[in-house]
Design a protein around this motif. Structure first.
Motif, PDB file in Angstrom:
ATOM      1  N   VAL A   1       1.684   9.892   3.144  1.00 49.96           N
ATOM      2  CA  VAL A   1       1.683   8.423   3.117  1.00 49.96           C
ATOM      3  C   VAL A   1       1.735   7.876   4.534  1.00 49.96           C
ATOM      4  N   GLN A   2       2.590   8.426   5.359  1.00 44.54           N
ATOM      5  CA  GLN A   2       2.703   7.946   6.739  1.00 44.54           C
ATOM      6  C   GLN A   2       1.408   8.191   7.513  1.00 44.54           C
ATOM      7  N   GLU A   3       0.766   9.347   7.291  1.00 45.11           N
ATOM      8  CA  GLU A   3      -0.510   9.627   7.949  1.00 45.11           C
ATOM      9  C   GLU A   3      -1.570   8.614   7.522  1.00 45.11           C
ATOM     10  N   ILE A   4      -1.572   8.263   6.242  1.00 46.82           N
ATOM     11  CA  ILE A   4      -2.539   7.285   5.742  1.00 46.82           C
ATOM     12  C   ILE A   4      -2.286   5.924   6.379  1.00 46.82           C
ATOM     13  N   LEU A   5      -1.016   5.513   6.421  1.00 44.65           N
ATOM     14  CA  LEU A   5      -0.691   4.209   7.008  1.00 44.65           C
ATOM     15  C   LEU A   5      -1.041   4.153   8.494  1.00 44.65           C
ATOM     16  N   ILE A   6      -0.788   5.248   9.185  1.00 44.45           N
ATOM     17  CA  ILE A   6      -1.148   5.310  10.606  1.00 44.45           C
ATOM     18  C   ILE A   6      -2.668   5.241  10.755  1.00 44.45           C
ATOM     19  N   GLY A   7      -3.375   5.985   9.897  1.00 43.52           N
ATOM     20  CA  GLY A   7      -4.836   5.946   9.928  1.00 43.52           C
ATOM     21  C   GLY A   7      -5.367   4.552   9.651  1.00 43.52           C
ATOM     22  N   LEU A   8      -4.797   3.887   8.665  1.00 45.09           N
ATOM     23  CA  LEU A   8      -5.203   2.514   8.343  1.00 45.09           C
ATOM     24  C   LEU A   8      -4.979   1.610   9.551  1.00 45.09           C
ATOM     25  N   HIS A   9      -3.809   1.723  10.133  1.00 49.30           N
ATOM     26  CA  HIS A   9      -3.484   0.876  11.287  1.00 49.30           C
ATOM     27  C   HIS A   9      -4.424   1.157  12.462  1.00 49.30           C
ATOM     28  N   ASP A  10      -4.636   2.443  12.744  1.00 54.23           N
ATOM     29  CA  ASP A  10      -5.488   2.813  13.883  1.00 54.23           C
ATOM     30  C   ASP A  10      -6.947   2.413  13.677  1.00 54.23           C
TER      31      ASP A  10
ATOM     32  N   ILE B   1       0.838  -1.200   0.000  1.00 52.42           N
ATOM     33  CA  ILE B   1       0.000   0.000   0.000  1.00 52.42           C
ATOM     34  C   ILE B   1       0.872   1.247   0.000  1.00 52.42           C
ATOM     35  N   ALA B   2       1.909   1.255   0.822  1.00 55.41           N
ATOM     36  CA  ALA B   2       2.812   2.414   0.890  1.00 55.41           C
ATOM     37  C   ALA B   2       3.444   2.682  -0.474  1.00 55.41           C
ATOM     38  N   GLN B   3       3.896   1.627  -1.143  1.00 52.59           N
ATOM     39  CA  GLN B   3       4.517   1.799  -2.463  1.00 52.59           C
ATOM     40  C   GLN B   3       3.510   2.374  -3.457  1.00 52.59           C
ATOM     41  N   SER B   4       2.299   1.863  -3.431  1.00 50.55           N
ATOM     42  CA  SER B   4       1.260   2.359  -4.328  1.00 50.55           C
ATOM     43  C   SER B   4       0.942   3.827  -4.033  1.00 50.55           C
ATOM     44  N   LEU B   5       0.852   4.174  -2.769  1.00 44.44           N
ATOM     45  CA  LEU B   5       0.570   5.551  -2.379  1.00 44.44           C
ATOM     46  C   LEU B   5       1.691   6.491  -2.802  1.00 44.44           C
ATOM     47  N   ARG B   6       2.929   6.064  -2.654  1.00 44.59           N
ATOM     48  CA  ARG B   6       4.071   6.909  -3.025  1.00 44.59           C
ATOM     49  C   ARG B   6       4.072   7.215  -4.523  1.00 44.59           C
ATOM     50  N   THR B   7       3.461   6.351  -5.288  1.00 44.45           N
ATOM     51  CA  THR B   7       3.361   6.571  -6.729  1.00 44.45           C
ATOM     52  C   THR B   7       2.209   7.518  -7.058  1.00 44.45           C
ATOM     53  N   GLY B   8       1.076   7.356  -6.394  1.00 51.26           N
ATOM     54  CA  GLY B   8      -0.117   8.121  -6.739  1.00 51.26           C
ATOM     55  C   GLY B   8      -0.319   9.425  -6.001  1.00 51.26           C
ATOM     56  N   ILE B   9       0.194   9.531  -4.805  1.00 52.43           N
ATOM     57  CA  ILE B   9      -0.070  10.720  -3.976  1.00 52.43           C
ATOM     58  C   ILE B   9       0.542  12.005  -4.531  1.00 52.43           C
TER      59      ILE B   9
ATOM     60  N   GLY C   1      -3.136  21.552  -4.977  1.00 50.06           N
ATOM     61  CA  GLY C   1      -2.373  22.770  -4.712  1.00 50.06           C
ATOM     62  C   GLY C   1      -1.357  22.622  -3.602  1.00 50.06           C
ATOM     63  N   LEU C   2      -0.976  21.384  -3.307  1.00 46.00           N
ATOM     64  CA  LEU C   2      -0.003  21.138  -2.246  1.00 46.00           C
ATOM     65  C   LEU C   2       1.334  20.742  -2.859  1.00 46.00           C
ATOM     66  N   ASP C   3       2.376  20.845  -2.076  1.00 47.20           N
ATOM     67  CA  ASP C   3       3.721  20.498  -2.507  1.00 47.20           C
ATOM     68  C   ASP C   3       3.887  18.980  -2.521  1.00 47.20           C
ATOM     69  N   PRO C   4       4.245  18.399  -3.666  1.00 42.27           N
ATOM     70  CA  PRO C   4       4.442  16.946  -3.735  1.00 42.27           C
ATOM     71  C   PRO C   4       5.541  16.442  -2.793  1.00 42.27           C
ATOM     72  N   GLN C   5       6.374  17.343  -2.290  1.00 45.58           N
ATOM     73  CA  GLN C   5       7.399  16.927  -1.335  1.00 45.58           C
ATOM     74  C   GLN C   5       6.780  16.485  -0.008  1.00 45.58           C
ATOM     75  N   GLU C   6       5.497  16.759   0.172  1.00 50.57           N
ATOM     76  CA  GLU C   6       4.802  16.327   1.376  1.00 50.57           C
ATOM     77  C   GLU C   6       4.318  14.887   1.261  1.00 50.57           C
ATOM     78  N   THR C   7       4.627  14.232   0.144  1.00 51.78           N
ATOM     79  CA  THR C   7       4.129  12.884  -0.117  1.00 51.78           C
ATOM     80  C   THR C   7       4.400  11.932   1.032  1.00 51.78           C
ATOM     81  N   GLU C   8       5.626  11.866   1.489  1.00 51.50           N
ATOM     82  CA  GLU C   8       5.962  10.885   2.524  1.00 51.50           C
ATOM     83  C   GLU C   8       5.191  11.144   3.816  1.00 51.50           C
ATOM     84  N   ASP C   9       5.021  12.414   4.177  1.00 55.66           N
ATOM     85  CA  ASP C   9       4.234  12.734   5.374  1.00 55.66           C
ATOM     86  C   ASP C   9       2.797  12.246   5.225  1.00 55.66           C
TER      87      ASP C   9
END
Length: 175
Positions: free
Chosen positions: A45-54, A19-27, A35-43
């Protein structure tokens, strides 16, 4: 996800990695469209993974997994847009030129630019660091607070005091 429910940590870890790999490609593209900076991708992705886990306990095994995950992705992207909007609202939009206006015009005398730098350097170190972070480096209040290991409120107060000091110095003709 069903394997996770059965206690298969290895399968769960593999699913998260995929899922993380897929998100890093699409996010990044989605961030650009929002209108956001793509450099925020990893942040994000991590928020999504944490949300999924929680929220994994809320997934109904009788329903498809991907739409459930898409909901988490959607809400985390909405959160990122809101966070970005709040940060922009709190960003100090004072440029070095505007600081120079407070201190005095440097266009008629190139030596005045050095004078501005001297006046900034004459600030107490905490004020100088905050002015440098906000006005020169263009950090948001949040970024400056993290960088300087201080609260956002403290950054705002220090910045306002620095501007007041610079204004008073310019008005009195000192420095």
């Amino acid at each position: 996800m069903r394997a996770e429910r059965q206690g298969d940590a290895k399968a769960y870890g593999q699913m998260l990695a995929e899922i993380a790999q897929s998100l890093r490609t699409g996010i990044p593209g989605r961030l650009r469209r929002l209108g956001l900076d793509p450099q925020e991708t990893e942040d994000v992705v991590q928020e999504i993974l944490i949300g999924l886990h929680d929220k994994r306990h809320t997934w109904d095994e009788e329903r498809p997994f991907k739409p459930w995950l898409a909901g988490i992705v959607h809400y985390k992207l909405v959160d990122a847009v809101r966070r970005s909007s709040r940060e922009r609202a709190h960003k100090a939009n004072v440029s070095l030129d505007e600081l120079a206006d407070i201190i005095g015009d440097t266009s008629s005398d190139p030596g005045r630019a050095l004078d501005v730098e001297k006046k900034l350097a004459a600030l107490p170190s905490q004020q100088h660091d905050v002015v440098n972070a906000l006005a020169i480096e263009g950090d948001t209040v949040r970024q400056a607070a993290q960088k300087l290991n201080r609260s956002e409120a403290s950054i705002r107060v220090t910045f306002n005091r620095a501007l007041a000091r610079l204004f008073d110095t310019a008005r009195s003709g000192k420095g």
